[in-house]
Structure formats: structure tokens, C-alpha cells
Motif scaffolding. Structure first.
Motif, PDB file in Angstrom:
ATOM      1  N   UNK A 293      45.790  91.958 -37.796  1.00  0.00           N
ATOM      2  CA  UNK A 293      46.458  93.261 -37.842  1.00  0.00           C
ATOM      3  C   UNK A 293      46.374  92.514 -39.856  1.00  0.00           C
ATOM      4  N   UNK A 294      46.968  91.470 -39.856  1.00  0.00           N
ATOM      5  CA  UNK A 294      46.850  90.294 -41.613  1.00  0.00           C
ATOM      6  C   UNK A 294      48.805  89.903 -41.858  1.00  0.00           C
ATOM      7  N   UNK A 295      48.754  90.083 -42.648  1.00  0.00           N
ATOM      8  CA  UNK A 295      50.317  89.951 -43.585  1.00  0.00           C
ATOM      9  C   UNK A 295      50.881  91.097 -44.268  1.00  0.00           C
ATOM     10  N   UNK A 296      51.918  91.102 -43.445  1.00  0.00           N
ATOM     11  CA  UNK A 296      52.901  92.578 -43.799  1.00  0.00           C
ATOM     12  C   UNK A 296      54.184  91.747 -44.716  1.00  0.00           C
ATOM     13  N   UNK A 297      54.127  90.880 -45.725  1.00  0.00           N
ATOM     14  CA  UNK A 297      54.871  90.103 -46.063  1.00  0.00           C
ATOM     15  C   UNK A 297      54.391  90.557 -47.966  1.00  0.00           C
ATOM     16  N   UNK A 298      54.703  91.170 -49.090  1.00  0.00           N
ATOM     17  CA  UNK A 298      55.007  91.573 -50.158  1.00  0.00           C
ATOM     18  C   UNK A 298      54.740  90.192 -50.955  1.00  0.00           C
ATOM     19  N   UNK A 299      53.649  90.665 -51.523  1.00  0.00           N
ATOM     20  CA  UNK A 299      52.932  89.485 -52.895  1.00  0.00           C
ATOM     21  C   UNK A 299      52.384  89.937 -53.777  1.00  0.00           C
ATOM     22  N   UNK A 300      52.876  89.333 -55.161  1.00  0.00           N
ATOM     23  CA  UNK A 300      51.561  90.251 -56.537  1.00  0.00           C
ATOM     24  C   UNK A 300      50.929  88.558 -56.975  1.00  0.00           C
ATOM     25  N   UNK A 301      49.596  89.436 -56.988  1.00  0.00           N
ATOM     26  CA  UNK A 301      48.113  88.495 -57.912  1.00  0.00           C
ATOM     27  C   UNK A 301      49.105  88.147 -59.497  1.00  0.00           C
ATOM     28  N   UNK A 302      49.137  86.510 -59.252  1.00  0.00           N
ATOM     29  CA  UNK A 302      49.750  86.199 -61.302  1.00  0.00           C
ATOM     30  C   UNK A 302      48.567  86.015 -61.470  1.00  0.00           C
ATOM     31  N   UNK A 303      47.214  86.255 -61.330  1.00  0.00           N
ATOM     32  CA  UNK A 303      46.173  85.272 -61.980  1.00  0.00           C
ATOM     33  C   UNK A 303      46.062  84.058 -61.304  1.00  0.00           C
TER      34      UNK A 303
END
Length: 80
Positions: free
Chosen positions: A29-39
């Protein structure tokens, strides 16, 4: 999530020591947490409130960052 992305995630995490009872990752399924690309190649911004419980979390100042390679891949490639 597309099969190609799942395969890439499995390839990336092969050999990583994920906690057996991880609340944010399920095989297939993968990851269910939230993260944002910051470069950055090595970090994504963690958007979870309880990030201190995650073994991949790193706090710096008032923010938390994720250092899990497959989670960074998802944030960068899929904007998820």
C-alpha cells in the motif's frame, strides 16, 4: 498508486529497517503519512503531528523532517 511506483518504493526500502508495527507504512500500500517536498534530496518536510514517534523523523527548530528515502521519493515524484 501505480504498480511502477509501488515497485520503486519496495526497491528503495529494501534493506531499510522499518519498525514491524509501523503505523505509517503497509507493504503493498505504501506510506499513509503526510510529507511535502522541500527540494532536498535527503529530506522532506513531515506534516504529521506525532512525528516524534517515527524513527525517520528529525526535528529542527519548529519543524520536523522525514529522512525515509521512499517517503522522500513519494513527496518528490507524486507530490503526496
Amino acid at each position: 498508486m501505480e504498480q511502477a511506483h509501488l515497485e520503486e518504493i519496495e526497491r528503495i526500502i529494501y534493506g531499510l529497517r522499518l519498525p514491524k508495527n509501523s503505523e505509517y507504512y503497509e507493504p503493498g500500500v505504501g506510506f499513509s503519512c503526510k510529507a511535502k517536498d522541500i527540494g532536498f534530496d535527503a529530506y522532506a518536510e513531515c506534516l504529521e503531528k506525532g512525528s516524534y514517534r517515527c524513527p525517520f523523523s528529525l526535528s529542527y527548530g519548529c519543524s520536523s523532517y522525514c529522512k525515509c528515502p521512499s517517503r522522500i521519493y513519494l513527496a518528490r515524484e507524486l507530490k503526496k
